[in-house]
Design an enzyme around this catalytic site. Structure first.
Site, PDB file in Angstrom:
ATOM      1  N   SER A  82      44.249  44.919  54.892  1.00  0.00           N
ATOM      2  CA  SER A  82      43.808  43.583  54.497  1.00  0.00           C
ATOM      3  C   SER A  82      42.537  43.602  53.649  1.00  0.00           C
ATOM      4  CB  SER A  82      43.577  42.718  55.750  1.00  0.00           C
ATOM      5  OG  SER A  82      42.640  43.327  56.627  1.00  0.00           O
ATOM      6  N   ASP A 247      36.994  33.567  58.701  1.00  0.00           N
ATOM      7  CA  ASP A 247      37.561  34.006  59.978  1.00  0.00           C
ATOM      8  C   ASP A 247      36.586  34.876  60.780  1.00  0.00           C
ATOM      9  OD1 ASP A 247      37.607  36.439  58.657  1.00  0.00           O
ATOM     10  OD2 ASP A 247      39.788  36.679  58.715  1.00  0.00           O
ATOM     11  N   HIS A 250      37.049  39.250  58.382  1.00  0.00           N
ATOM     12  CA  HIS A 250      37.163  39.856  57.061  1.00  0.00           C
ATOM     13  C   HIS A 250      35.944  39.512  56.207  1.00  0.00           C
ATOM     14  CE1 HIS A 250      41.441  39.819  58.356  1.00  0.00           C
ATOM     15  NE2 HIS A 250      41.431  40.997  57.756  1.00  0.00           N
TER      16      HIS A 250
END
Length: 339
Positions: A82, A247, A250
């Protein structure tokens, strides 16, 4: 046992098919990973959002389509998890791949064609699929690849020897195909806001140990590494609201820019585009070290590059440890890749 010795054992196990080597006691690691997984579930802000697609051509201003001497675009591929995909930002130009493609175009004064096959949630065993995807088009073989991987290996308890084995195999395939490879090693999971002491220290220990082992495996296959752990650690800890995304897990756009600024000099150096000093800069604590010692030092200091040097010595292969100066990057939106 020193980090260098443990990293060397993990890399050796990966190379010769050994089983998993515990970095800490199994019960302790289990608690750490459960805490990180819980933090990941608790820090979300309302659901998963796919990262923006950043594939396309960067530095189009350097193309001269009406002239026969127009430079060929640099072919740049991004692989990993990610972080490589740019999870947590909303615009393509904010992803690390776009930032690196734009910076590379500016340094090379050539267009850069970017293809990103990174997958959020990927572990190192997904790299085989990603490499196959990148190499599936014989008319588009990358000149250089960046891989960012490792955090999900830690949180999903993948044995470190297996993790390094998959990464090493991916680097070997890409190098065999003719691509230069730069790996951003496992980030420091001790920077996740919702992981508290003493588990924060343990998460940092596990992720840095994997980063050191990754470095040994990558360098042995002819790639280069850049440590992301400590780079993100102090800055993320000091400025979590700026460097973590919504979030709280990240990176934000500013966090990705911080990482990209550290990787760009090594990316350019891999293609011979960065000025190289004849000898290491002692004032910056650069130098030649046994690869395991170089890997251990790099894991503790973000932005530190490790690349192969002398093939062997009294204590095994040697590597060059460098601390390159970062360069700020501005990335425009990509234009579509030509068909």
């Amino acid at each position: 046992m020193s980090r260098a010795r443990v990293a060397r054992r993990i890399a050796a196990g990966a190379a010769y098919g050994g089983g998993g080597i515990g970095l800490l006691g199994a019960a302790t690691v289990g608690v750490v990973l459960a805490e990180v997984q819980l933090a990941k579930r608790n820090v979300g802000n309302g659901g998963h959002v796919d990262p923006p697609r950043a594939d396309g051509r960067y530095g189009g201003a350097f193309a001269r389509p009406a002239r026969a001497d127009s430079p060929e675009p640099v072919r740049f591929a991004m692989l990993g998890d990610s972080t490589a995909a740019g999870q947590g930002v909303h615009r393509a130009r904010q992803t690390p791949a776009a930032l690196l493609a734009s910076g590379l175009a500016a340094v090379a004064e050539r267009p850069v064609d970017l293809r990103n096959v990174a997958l959020p949630g990927a572990q190192s065993d997904d790299l085989d699929r990603q490499v196959t995807l990148i190499l599936s088009d014989p008319t588009w073989v990358p000149d250089v690849c960046v891989i960012m991987i490792g955090a999900n290996d830690v949180t999903h308890r993948m044995p470190p020897t297996r993790s390094v084995r998959h990464l090493s195999a991916a680097v070997r395939r890409l190098r065999t195909a003719g691509a230069e490879v730069v790996v951003g090693t496992c980030p420091d999971l001790g920077t996740v806001e919702n992981v508290y002491q003493p588990l924060r220290w343990l998460a940092r220990h596990v992720s840095r140990q994997l980063a050191a082992a990754q470095t040994i495996g990558v360098v042995e296959q002819g790639g280069r590494t850049v440590s992301l752990g400590d780079l993100l650690g102090p800055e993320f800890a000091a400025h979590p609201r700026e460097l973590f995304g919504p979030d709280r897990y990240h990176p934000s756009a500013e966090g990705y820019a911080t990482a990209a600024m550290a990787v760009l000099p090594t990316l350019c150096a891999a293609l011979g585009l960065w000025p190289e000093e004849e000898r290491p800069d002692v004032s910056r604590r650069e130098g030649f070290l046994p690869v395991a010692r170089a890997a251990a030092q790099a894991a503790s200091e973000g932005g530190t590059e490790v690349t192969a040097a002398m093939p062997t010595g009294p204590r095994g292969p040697w590597a060059l440890l460098k601390r390159r100066r970062r360069r700020r990057i501005h990335a425009p939106e990509p234009s579509p890749l030509p068909h």
